[in-house]
Design a protein around this motif. Structure first.
Motif, PDB file in Angstrom:
ATOM      1  N   VAL A 220      -8.152   6.575  -4.439  1.00 27.04           N
ATOM      2  CA  VAL A 220      -8.084   5.120  -4.297  1.00 27.04           C
ATOM      3  C   VAL A 220      -9.019   4.503  -5.329  1.00 27.04           C
ATOM      4  O   VAL A 220      -9.982   5.130  -5.781  1.00 27.04           O
ATOM      5  CB  VAL A 220      -8.465   4.665  -2.871  1.00 27.04           C
TER       6      VAL A 220
ATOM      7  N   CYS B 172      -9.864  -4.183  -0.874  1.00 27.37           N
ATOM      8  CA  CYS B 172      -8.956  -4.065  -2.018  1.00 27.37           C
ATOM      9  C   CYS B 172      -9.042  -5.262  -2.961  1.00 27.37           C
ATOM     10  O   CYS B 172      -8.546  -5.199  -4.071  1.00 27.37           O
ATOM     11  CB  CYS B 172      -7.513  -3.925  -1.563  1.00 27.37           C
TER      12      CYS B 172
ATOM     13  N   HIS C 180       0.826  -1.205   0.000  1.00 29.87           N
ATOM     14  CA  HIS C 180       0.000   0.000   0.000  1.00 29.87           C
ATOM     15  C   HIS C 180       0.858   1.252   0.000  1.00 29.87           C
ATOM     16  O   HIS C 180       0.579   2.217  -0.694  1.00 29.87           O
ATOM     17  CB  HIS C 180      -0.865   0.034   1.261  1.00 29.87           C
TER      18      HIS C 180
ATOM     19  N   TYR D 190      -4.158  -0.697  -4.670  1.00 30.32           N
ATOM     20  CA  TYR D 190      -5.424  -0.039  -4.342  1.00 30.32           C
ATOM     21  C   TYR D 190      -5.330   1.460  -4.591  1.00 30.32           C
ATOM     22  O   TYR D 190      -6.307   2.105  -4.896  1.00 30.32           O
ATOM     23  CB  TYR D 190      -5.737  -0.350  -2.879  1.00 30.32           C
TER      24      TYR D 190
ATOM     25  N   MET E 192      -1.764  -5.123  -3.107  1.00 31.18           N
ATOM     26  CA  MET E 192      -3.101  -4.546  -3.169  1.00 31.18           C
ATOM     27  C   MET E 192      -3.391  -3.749  -4.427  1.00 31.18           C
ATOM     28  O   MET E 192      -4.483  -3.841  -4.972  1.00 31.18           O
ATOM     29  CB  MET E 192      -3.320  -3.643  -1.956  1.00 31.18           C
TER      30      MET E 192
END
Lengths: 358, 371, 147
Positions: free
Chosen positions: B165, B151, B78, B159, B157
């Motif tokens: 996001v 996610c 992340h 994301y 992820m």
């Protein structure tokens, strides 16, 4: 009452009546040998399973649960797998020593079995220097480990073996001094005498605080001598991958593995014999009624119960503590345990001379 | 003492730790020179998992290249994504919606918690205690479940995208995070009881792998590694991004400079992360989670640099753009790479067991080093 | 210190700094030959070298050094233009220890030679690797897919 003592006596009587004494003696040897080997096999299976279940319990997981009821046959399956595996010998290894080492280790473990009293009147060999024999023979296992480490021609193995050598030789001293303190109290080296002397109470309770200290030191020392965590430096897997048995595979590896567990069993057996009265039930002074109730539990169960309690404690150590570093390990022995043991031995001698123990 | 030990002589033992070894946590290869048990030299050999991500990024668009960066420090994916998104946003001068900013910070801190949990378990395993690993994984699993819901992935992820996001948070997100926090509050005390207060553990860590503040700066160490030496280097505090400037949290720093100091920094950082999440979880502003951006992103000609604080230290993204749809050159400044360079300095004169402890407190993630 | 103050301060440290405009941080360009003396002069003020980047501009290379002061928190970017045929620059691994690994990386991937480097070897690639993978003209028919 059905006890192991009665069973062995009736077998002995029957053999002597059916065969001539020489053949009967040979057959008895055979039975004893088979007994020792099958005890080893069963111990290995039970203890490995126990270790895995105990560790699983401490690590919030289930452990083996697929093979057999509740995973009870998992170690049988593992042993089969190991037996099927190719026993590799590395190219650069000293082949003779490499192949000999696991047998040395396992033979030493088997030899210590001889003087241990499993139940009332059940002892393979009640020799008059039983305790001395145990300390002498148990120190031989380091030879097997050094042999394995040297012959593997692997740097990790060599480092592991050297660590093991330094460790076992050091901790032998404390273990020996703790054993001597009980010998001083008992006045005999014979195992059966030591057990008999705990008729009215175990040395752990009878010998005041010094006996308790000796017991703690003995537990620490045997944990170190069997290379168990937190003293598993010889096979420290995060440092030396697998230490002295890095290069072993298949059955030869299984022998090391088995020897480790048999050694734990035996050293816990010795601890139980010396400090917890061996097969002797829990007797408290002159409480006759209480002592009679305790006598109803078979002596073999008393002995096994004590051993498995101690084994559980040692497993508990392994799954809780981080490993020591080599210099801390040796410092612990030479700077703390050994001086304490020596002073403690003097105190115990004083207690024995003055007859202050119960 | 250390000077004396610096050359290889006859009788020295040279051993290869890795590329496959239980304590290197990946394909790190260390060639160590030993005198008995004492370490004379540690020489890292890298590249076993080198994928040349910087070269790959040169042919990927500004939306695509972020996905590759999840594969660098896979425990802080992340935060890696975040750094890249920030850099692209800096170039395009996109204003991220407030909701996205808060979600990003929440995700960053959850990632930091998960990463530190894994580190704690692995650290204890390195020094021989096997049980903490399983306890740490039990808690990490809860975070992974939360991540998975929002996610769609548990590890890489992808994301965070330029502008915000990728998707809004899952309806369960807030409830589950709160549940996790109330559960983890008790567990983190258990961590301290089980490992931190253990005498053997303390003795293994205290006084080992000393790194002075000057050396920490000179070696470019960042994150808990440098903060364990008393160097202030938390990007979240020094160069606040997103909403970090408005939050109440402390930059943890310990004076010791040894393994135990680095260990304590990470343990306290977990508590700080909990504090940050608690401040934000009930205050996620409404609105869009993604700013409107053009379909094809073109960064203007120039150079853009963004820095974020991952679980391991300072992660920098340096984009040189020629005005096209792909970066001309991209450089990732990974924290593990610089932290690893101090390993030789820290391990000299110590024992093999200490090397393992030092590596544990550096919290190395090999794909982050090799890239 | 803001950018202007930093500029004035650098003018006292360096004989004739050339500033580049328009970047986020104060940027100076230097001649590779002056790098050692420049580095030594600014070491006290910029103790933390956080990023070392080599850039292949096809006609020349640029080495970019990102420096920060851990006490005053000001950042400086130093750029040095290197020849494309024989890219070489003095190492600063003795001035900032972190440079040792970063320079090995730049050598490995771009072929930039750092003179006086204590241990200039391939870092990621194998020792027998041919070519410099991150250069723009690098061709590898096996491992690279043309897009």
């Amino acid at each position: 009452m059905l006890s192991i003592e009665n069973i062995t006596h009736s077998i002995d009587a029957w053999l002597n009546s059916a065969f001539n004494p020489t053949v009967a003696l040979l057959l008895e040897y055979l039975i004893v040998g088979l007994f020792a080997i099958s005890l080893f096999a069963i111990l290995g299976l039970v203890l490995v399973l126990m270790e895995r279940k105990v560790s699983a319990y401490m690590q919030v997981r289930l452990g083996p649960n697929r093979v057999g009821p509740g995973g009870s046959l998992q170690t049988v399956a593992d042993t089969l797998k190991l037996a099927m595996k190719e026993g590799l010998t590395p190219d650069g290894a000293d082949k003779f020593l490499f192949n000999l080492a696991p047998y040395v280790v396992i033979a030493v473990a088997m030899m210590i079995l001889a003087p241990i009293a499993f139940a009332k009147g059940t002892q393979l060999w009640d020799l008059n220097i039983g305790v001395l024999y145990i300390t002498a023979v148990s120190s031989l296992s380091v030879i097997g480990i050094l042999m394995a480490g040297w012959a593997s021609n692997n740097k990790y193995s060599l480092l592991g073996a050297m660590r093991s050598g330094a460790q076992i030789v050091s901790y032998e001293l404390s273990a020996g001094l703790s054993v001597i303190s009980i010998v001083v109290l008992t006045g005999s080296l014979r195992i059966s005498d030591i057990i008999a002397s705990q008729q009215d109470g175990w040395w752990l309770f009878k010998g005041h605080v010094p006996a308790f200290i000796a017991f703690i030191i003995f537990i620490i020392a045997i944990t170190a001598e069997t290379n168990r965590a937190p003293f598993d430096l010889a096979e420290a897997e995060s440092e030396l991958t697998a230490g002295f048995h890095t290069e072993y595979s298949g059955m030869k590896f299984a022998l090391f593995f088995l020897a480790e567990y048999v050694n734990i069993f035996i050293v816990c057996g010795i601890a139980a014999t010396l400090f917890l009265g061996g097969w002797m039930p829990l007797h408290i002074g002159h409480w006759t009624a209480f002592n009679h109730v305790m006598d109803y539990i078979p002596s073999s169960l008393w002995f096994l119960g004590k051993i498995f309690t101690l084994i559980f404690v040692i497993m508990w150590f392994r799954w809780t503590f981080p490993r020591l570093r080599i210099d801390q390990l040796l410092n612990l022995e030479w700077k703390y345990l050994l001086p304490i043991s020596i002073v403690n031995l003097l105190l115990i001698t004083l207690i024995a001379i003055e007859g202050w123990h119960f | 003492m250390i000077e004396e030990l610096s050359t290889t002589e006859q009788g020295d033992l040279v051993i290869n730790v890795g590329p496959q070894h239980p304590s290197t946590h990946g394909v790190l290869h260390l060639v160590i020179t030993l005198n008995g048990e004492t370490i004379k030299k540690v020489e890292p050999h890298l590249g076993y998992i080198h994928r040349s991500i910087e070269k790959m990024c040169e042919s990927l668009s500004y939306r695509q290249f972020i996905y590759v960066t999840s594969r660098m420090d896979y425990l802080s994916s992340h935060i890696n994504n975040h750094g890249c998104a920030l850099c692209v946003e800096k170039g395009l001068q996109i204003e991220v919606p407030p909701r996205a900013k808060v979600i990003r910070v929440l995700m960053d801190e959850l990632t930091r918690l998960a990463s530190h949990q894994l580190w704690w378990g692995a650290m204890a395993m390195d020094v021989g205690a096997l049980t903490p690993f399983f306890h740490a994984f039990r808690e990490r699993e809860a975070i992974n479940d939360i991540m998975e819901e929002t996610c769609g992935a548990r590890l890489t992820m992808n994301y965070m995208v330029p502008g915000g996001v990728m998707a809004d948070i899952h309806p369960n997100f807030q409830r589950k995070v709160k549940e996790f926090l109330s559960f983890f509050h008790t567990k983190i005390d258990e961590y301290d009881e089980l490992v931190t207060d253990n005498v053997i553990f303390k003795n293994r860590m205290a006084g080992v792998g000393h790194l002075s503040p000057e050396d920490a700066i000179s070696y470019g160490c960042t994150g808990p590694t440098a903060r364990g030496s008393g160097v202030s280097c938390d990007i979240r505090k020094l160069y606040p991004y997103e909403v970090y400037g408005d939050l109440q949290f402390e930059e943890i720093s310990e004076k010791g400079g040894d393994c135990f100091a680095r260990y304590l920094v990470r343990m306290q950082e977990m508590r700080q992360s909990i504090k940050i999440i608690e401040q934000l979880i009930d205050n996620i502003p409404g609105g869009e989670h993604l700013a409107k951006t053009k379909a094809v992103l073109k960064l203007p000609k120039g150079e853009f640099y963004s820095r974020v604080e991952t679980a391991r230290g300072e992660f920098g993204v340096y984009i040189i753009s020629e005005g096209g749809t792909t970066p001309y050159r991209i450089k990732f400044r990974s924290p593990g790479f610089s932290n690893l360079s101090a390993l030789d300095h820290m391990a000299k004169g110590h024992k093999i067991g200490d090397l393992v402890a030092i590596m544990g407190t550096l919290d190395l993630v090999i794909p982050d080093i090799d890239r | 210190m803001n950018k202007e103050e930093l500029k004035e301060h650098l003018a006292t440290l360096l004989p004739s700094p050339t500033f580049e405009e328009g970047a986020e941080w104060l940027t100076i360009t230097i001649d590779p030959a002056e790098w050692e003396s420049t580095a030594k002069a600014i070491r006290k003020d910029f103790d933390y070298l956080f990023c070392v980047t080599a850039v292949d501009w096809r006609t020349h290379f640029t080495m970019v050094y990102h420096l920060t002061s851990t006490t005053h928190r000001h950042t400086l970017v130093v750029k040095a233009k290197l020849d494309h045929e024989n890219p070489a620059i003095r190492t600063v691994s003795d001035i900032w220890r972190t440079a040792e690994f970063h320079e090995r990386e730049a050598f490995d991937l771009f072929g930039v030679v750092f003179t006086d480097h204590p241990d200039l070897r391939r870092l990621f690639m194998t020792d027998e690797w041919n070519g410099w993978p991150l250069r723009k003209d690098y061709e590898d028919p096996v491992n690279m897919i043309k897009l």
